[in-house]
Design a protein around this motif. Structure first.
Motif, PDB file in Angstrom:
ATOM      1  N   GLN A 160       0.849  -1.189   0.000  1.00  0.00           N
ATOM      2  CA  GLN A 160       0.000   0.000   0.000  1.00  0.00           C
ATOM      3  C   GLN A 160       0.884   1.239   0.000  1.00  0.00           C
ATOM      4  O   GLN A 160       1.973   1.232   0.547  1.00  0.00           O
ATOM      5  N   SER A 161       0.399   2.295  -0.614  1.00  0.00           N
ATOM      6  CA  SER A 161       1.107   3.564  -0.619  1.00  0.00           C
ATOM      7  C   SER A 161       1.243   4.079   0.810  1.00  0.00           C
ATOM      8  O   SER A 161       0.372   3.863   1.638  1.00  0.00           O
ATOM      9  N   SER A 162       2.334   4.764   1.092  1.00  0.00           N
ATOM     10  CA  SER A 162       2.547   5.294   2.437  1.00  0.00           C
ATOM     11  C   SER A 162       1.906   6.664   2.629  1.00  0.00           C
ATOM     12  O   SER A 162       2.003   7.252   3.689  1.00  0.00           O
ATOM     13  N   HIS A 163       1.247   7.181   1.590  1.00  0.00           N
ATOM     14  CA  HIS A 163       0.587   8.485   1.708  1.00  0.00           C
ATOM     15  C   HIS A 163      -0.672   8.335   2.548  1.00  0.00           C
ATOM     16  O   HIS A 163      -1.395   7.358   2.443  1.00  0.00           O
ATOM     17  N   HIS A 164      -0.931   9.319   3.370  1.00  0.00           N
ATOM     18  CA  HIS A 164      -2.117   9.299   4.217  1.00  0.00           C
ATOM     19  C   HIS A 164      -3.326   9.742   3.413  1.00  0.00           C
ATOM     20  O   HIS A 164      -3.332  10.791   2.791  1.00  0.00           O
ATOM     21  N   SER A 165      -4.347   8.932   3.444  1.00  0.00           N
ATOM     22  CA  SER A 165      -5.538   9.232   2.663  1.00  0.00           C
ATOM     23  C   SER A 165      -6.265  10.441   3.238  1.00  0.00           C
ATOM     24  O   SER A 165      -6.373  10.608   4.442  1.00  0.00           O
ATOM     25  N   GLY A 166      -6.747  11.298   2.348  1.00  0.00           N
ATOM     26  CA  GLY A 166      -7.492  12.482   2.761  1.00  0.00           C
ATOM     27  C   GLY A 166      -6.652  13.738   2.896  1.00  0.00           C
ATOM     28  O   GLY A 166      -7.194  14.837   2.957  1.00  0.00           O
ATOM     29  N   ILE A 167      -5.345  13.600   2.946  1.00  0.00           N
ATOM     30  CA  ILE A 167      -4.484  14.777   3.106  1.00  0.00           C
ATOM     31  C   ILE A 167      -4.597  15.693   1.893  1.00  0.00           C
ATOM     32  O   ILE A 167      -4.625  16.915   2.034  1.00  0.00           O
ATOM     33  N   GLY A 168      -4.678  15.131   0.693  1.00  0.00           N
ATOM     34  CA  GLY A 168      -4.806  15.948  -0.520  1.00  0.00           C
ATOM     35  C   GLY A 168      -6.049  16.816  -0.487  1.00  0.00           C
ATOM     36  O   GLY A 168      -6.012  17.995  -0.844  1.00  0.00           O
ATOM     37  N   ALA A 169      -7.167  16.240  -0.035  1.00  0.00           N
ATOM     38  CA  ALA A 169      -8.417  17.007   0.037  1.00  0.00           C
ATOM     39  C   ALA A 169      -8.322  18.120   1.080  1.00  0.00           C
ATOM     40  O   ALA A 169      -8.787  19.243   0.848  1.00  0.00           O
ATOM     41  N   VAL A 170      -7.709  17.837   2.210  1.00  0.00           N
ATOM     42  CA  VAL A 170      -7.589  18.848   3.264  1.00  0.00           C
ATOM     43  C   VAL A 170      -6.694  20.002   2.807  1.00  0.00           C
ATOM     44  O   VAL A 170      -7.049  21.179   2.953  1.00  0.00           O
ATOM     45  N   VAL A 171      -5.527  19.661   2.230  1.00  0.00           N
ATOM     46  CA  VAL A 171      -4.607  20.711   1.772  1.00  0.00           C
ATOM     47  C   VAL A 171      -5.239  21.503   0.621  1.00  0.00           C
ATOM     48  O   VAL A 171      -5.182  22.739   0.594  1.00  0.00           O
ATOM     49  N   GLY A 172      -5.860  20.795  -0.320  1.00  0.00           N
ATOM     50  CA  GLY A 172      -6.522  21.476  -1.433  1.00  0.00           C
ATOM     51  C   GLY A 172      -7.633  22.397  -0.955  1.00  0.00           C
ATOM     52  O   GLY A 172      -7.796  23.516  -1.454  1.00  0.00           O
ATOM     53  N   GLY A 173      -8.417  21.953   0.018  1.00  0.00           N
ATOM     54  CA  GLY A 173      -9.486  22.777   0.561  1.00  0.00           C
ATOM     55  C   GLY A 173      -8.949  24.027   1.253  1.00  0.00           C
ATOM     56  O   GLY A 173      -9.498  25.123   1.113  1.00  0.00           O
TER      57      GLY A 173
END
Length: 147
Positions: free
Chosen positions: A47-60
């Protein structure tokens, strides 16, 4: 001997007796290193080590900041809301590109005591069956490295 001296002596004796009973082990924060021999190597997807949802939070958050720079009054409030929603959607889409599984390997090793240990980790091309290795760390942070 006074009562206070008796209490102090009894406390010290108890502390030394209990300290002798303490189980030795790896202190918290220390890394355990064990020797082993590789029994089997199997390719796996990790699995990717990126935390899910971080992109949406930063983008928002970025969208909110940009939206606050537009207009004034109610128009500004609408721009902030639209910026937040649009930024969250865009950030989520960008993050999806990085959430792809990565190539890894499941390495099964036998320790000196005969215990089999399985470690899943990113591919290390320097590992081969029969090789003497070290197991660094424990739990999800464990890694197999050549000796």
């Amino acid at each position: 001997m006074s009562a206070i001296a008796k209490v102090v002596v009894a406390t010290l004796v108890s502390v030394f007796l209990l300290a002798g009973c303490a189980a030795p082990g790896t202190p918290p924060g220390a890394m355990a290193i064990r020797q082993a021999t590789i029994e089997q190597i199997t390719p796996v997807q990790l699995q990717s080590s990126h935390h899910s949802g971080i992109g949406a939070v930063v983008g928002g958050a970025v969208g909110l900041g940009v939206g606050s720079l537009i207009g004034g009054g109610t128009g500004r409030d609408v721009a902030m809301i639209l910026g937040t929603v649009g930024g969250a959607v865009a950030g989520n889409e960008v993050q999806k590109r990085y959430d792809q599984p990565v190539a890894g390997q499941q390495v099964i090793v036998r320790t000196a005591s005969g215990v089999l240990v399985s470690v899943s980790q990113p591919v290390n091309p320097n590992l081969r069956v029969g090789q003497r290795v070290y197991i660094e760390g424990n739990g999800e942070g464990a890694r197999v490295i050549p000796q």
